[in-house]
Design a protein around this motif. Structure first.
Motif, PDB file in Angstrom:
ATOM      1  N   THR A  27       1.613  12.051  13.561  1.00  0.00           N
ATOM      2  CA  THR A  27       1.877  11.614  12.190  1.00  0.00           C
ATOM      3  C   THR A  27       3.345  11.290  11.949  1.00  0.00           C
ATOM      4  OG1 THR A  27       2.144  13.932  11.511  1.00  0.00           O
ATOM      5  CG2 THR A  27      -0.049  12.943  11.248  1.00  0.00           C
ATOM      6  N   PRO A  98       7.147  13.808   1.314  1.00  0.00           N
ATOM      7  CA  PRO A  98       7.303  12.527   2.007  1.00  0.00           C
ATOM      8  C   PRO A  98       8.767  12.078   1.984  1.00  0.00           C
ATOM      9  CG  PRO A  98       5.448  12.458   0.462  1.00  0.00           C
ATOM     10  CD  PRO A  98       6.186  13.729   0.196  1.00  0.00           C
ATOM     11  N   GLU A 101      11.788   6.491   0.756  1.00  0.00           N
ATOM     12  CA  GLU A 101      11.845   5.144   1.311  1.00  0.00           C
ATOM     13  C   GLU A 101      13.105   4.432   0.816  1.00  0.00           C
ATOM     14  OE1 GLU A 101       6.991   4.511   1.605  1.00  0.00           O
ATOM     15  OE2 GLU A 101       8.156   3.376   0.146  1.00  0.00           O
ATOM     16  N   GLU A 220       7.973   7.778  -5.476  1.00  0.00           N
ATOM     17  CA  GLU A 220       6.776   7.990  -4.672  1.00  0.00           C
ATOM     18  C   GLU A 220       6.691   6.933  -3.572  1.00  0.00           C
ATOM     19  OE1 GLU A 220       4.384  10.405  -4.666  1.00  0.00           O
ATOM     20  OE2 GLU A 220       5.808  11.416  -5.991  1.00  0.00           O
ATOM     21  N   PRO A 221       6.276   7.342  -2.364  1.00  0.00           N
ATOM     22  CA  PRO A 221       6.185   6.375  -1.256  1.00  0.00           C
ATOM     23  C   PRO A 221       5.213   5.244  -1.569  1.00  0.00           C
ATOM     24  CG  PRO A 221       6.005   8.634  -0.454  1.00  0.00           C
ATOM     25  CD  PRO A 221       5.929   8.702  -1.951  1.00  0.00           C
ATOM     26  N   ARG A 222       5.577   4.050  -1.174  1.00  0.00           N
ATOM     27  CA  ARG A 222       4.698   2.891  -1.340  1.00  0.00           C
ATOM     28  C   ARG A 222       4.014   2.514  -0.034  1.00  0.00           C
ATOM     29  NH1 ARG A 222       6.996  -0.850  -5.902  1.00  0.00           N
ATOM     30  NH2 ARG A 222       8.121   0.652  -7.170  1.00  0.00           N
ATOM     31  N   LEU A 223       4.436   3.157   1.037  1.00  0.00           N
ATOM     32  CA  LEU A 223       3.864   2.894   2.353  1.00  0.00           C
ATOM     33  C   LEU A 223       3.209   4.166   2.886  1.00  0.00           C
ATOM     34  CD1 LEU A 223       6.855   0.943   3.953  1.00  0.00           C
ATOM     35  CD2 LEU A 223       4.810  -0.029   2.905  1.00  0.00           C
ATOM     36  N   LYS A 224       2.196   4.004   3.699  1.00  0.00           N
ATOM     37  CA  LYS A 224       1.514   5.132   4.314  1.00  0.00           C
ATOM     38  C   LYS A 224       1.522   4.964   5.824  1.00  0.00           C
ATOM     39  CE  LYS A 224      -2.876   7.643   4.427  1.00  0.00           C
ATOM     40  NZ  LYS A 224      -4.275   7.703   3.932  1.00  0.00           N
ATOM     41  N   THR A 225       2.022   5.975   6.513  1.00  0.00           N
ATOM     42  CA  THR A 225       2.029   5.947   7.975  1.00  0.00           C
ATOM     43  C   THR A 225       0.654   6.344   8.480  1.00  0.00           C
ATOM     44  OG1 THR A 225       4.382   6.534   8.052  1.00  0.00           O
ATOM     45  CG2 THR A 225       3.095   6.880  10.052  1.00  0.00           C
ATOM     46  N   LEU A 226       0.018   5.455   9.209  1.00  0.00           N
ATOM     47  CA  LEU A 226      -1.328   5.723   9.715  1.00  0.00           C
ATOM     48  C   LEU A 226      -1.289   6.504  11.023  1.00  0.00           C
ATOM     49  CD1 LEU A 226      -2.988   2.245   9.028  1.00  0.00           C
ATOM     50  CD2 LEU A 226      -2.957   4.285   7.569  1.00  0.00           C
ATOM     51  N   LYS A 227      -0.353   6.146  11.897  1.00  0.00           N
ATOM     52  CA  LYS A 227      -0.292   6.806  13.195  1.00  0.00           C
ATOM     53  C   LYS A 227       1.044   6.513  13.859  1.00  0.00           C
ATOM     54  CE  LYS A 227      -3.099   7.391  17.394  1.00  0.00           C
ATOM     55  NZ  LYS A 227      -4.257   6.864  18.163  1.00  0.00           N
TER      56      LYS A 227
END
Length: 256
Positions: A27, A98, A101, A220-227
């Motif tokens: 993650t 988180p 950013e 708040e984060p606008r991006l999500k780390t997938l993997k």
């Protein structure tokens, strides 16, 4: 023209000499038990701010160091103050939250600039953890200030700022009036070491502690780390006997 009120943001990152490792959950990069230090580009920024004061071509009223992060980020502020910053501001961000950013950091810095009446922001062109290279430009846009990125030389006199930066095939020089945002590159200077007496003096300099709620911002984060995964291992090279062999191999690989 009044004196310079310089803001220098600094960031705590994994030390540049440490090879990052991906955590087991894939993650993020593993940070537990890993050596951290000040982002190298931020070291250049605080050094340049101190040098501007030492040159005395334009009076420097204050050098303010700023960071946002966990409690240990205060070590970066103490280092900056040992190098020459007058005071520091630490915005506490839980290390379980988180990561901020670039846009969130730029919004935060805008508030700090307005609150402290800074007229010059010097920050690293990027941090070596995410390598986004966006915060300086976003901050200049939010403030509607002129900007000069990747500076390799900075000269300020009578409120006029001249910045030289390397570009493909040569150098480019830009000029603007204060207030201004400058991002630093590696050829700008050679950061000094913080001496023990200055480290001791830095402990007595003001360090203001705040939280994100004090600024009332939506970060708040606008991006999500997938993997997060390690890059694939590089394949071994192939030796050839002569130029003809090299050309033949390149054709075989489809490079020619």
């Amino acid at each position: 023209m009044s004196g310079l009120r310089i803001l220098v943001p600094v960031k705590r990152v994994i030390d540049y000499a440490v090879k990052p490792r991906v955590n087991r959950a894939q993650t993020a990069v593993e940070t537990t038990g890993v050596k951290h230090s000040m982002n190298p580009f931020d070291e250049l920024s605080i050094e340049e701010a101190v040098r501007l004061r030492e040159r005395k071509t334009q009076p420097v009223e204050e050098i303010l160091a700023f960071t946002a992060g966990p409690i240990k980020s205060q070590d970066m502020l103490r280092t900056a103050m040992a190098i020459g910053a007058d005071r520091g501001i630490h915005v506490f961000v839980d290390d379980k939250s988180p990561e901020l950013e670039p846009l969130g950091v730029a919004k935060l810095l805008k508030k700090v600039v307005e609150e402290n009446k800074n007229n010059l922001v010097i920050l690293g062109k990027q941090s070596i953890d995410d390598d986004a290279g966006q915060t300086g430009q976003m901050l200049a846009g939010l403030l509607n200030w002129p900007q000069a990125t990747q500076a390799s030389k900075v000269e300020i006199k009578n409120g006029s700022v001249e910045v030289t930066k390397e570009v493909d095939g040569g150098v480019e020089t830009v000029r603007a009036k204060l207030p201004m945002v400058i991002t630093t590159d590696l050829r700008l200077n050679e950061p000094r070491f913080a001496t023990l007496p200055n480290i001791m003096r830095a402990k007595k300099k003001p360090l203001e502690k705040k939280t994100l709620k004090d600024y009332g911002l939506d970060v708040e984060p606008r991006l999500k780390t997938l993997k997060v995964t390690e890059p694939p291992p590089r394949k071994g090279g192939v030796k050839v006997e002569d130029v003809d062999g090299m050309i033949g191999k390149l054709k075989e690989l489809g490079a020619l």
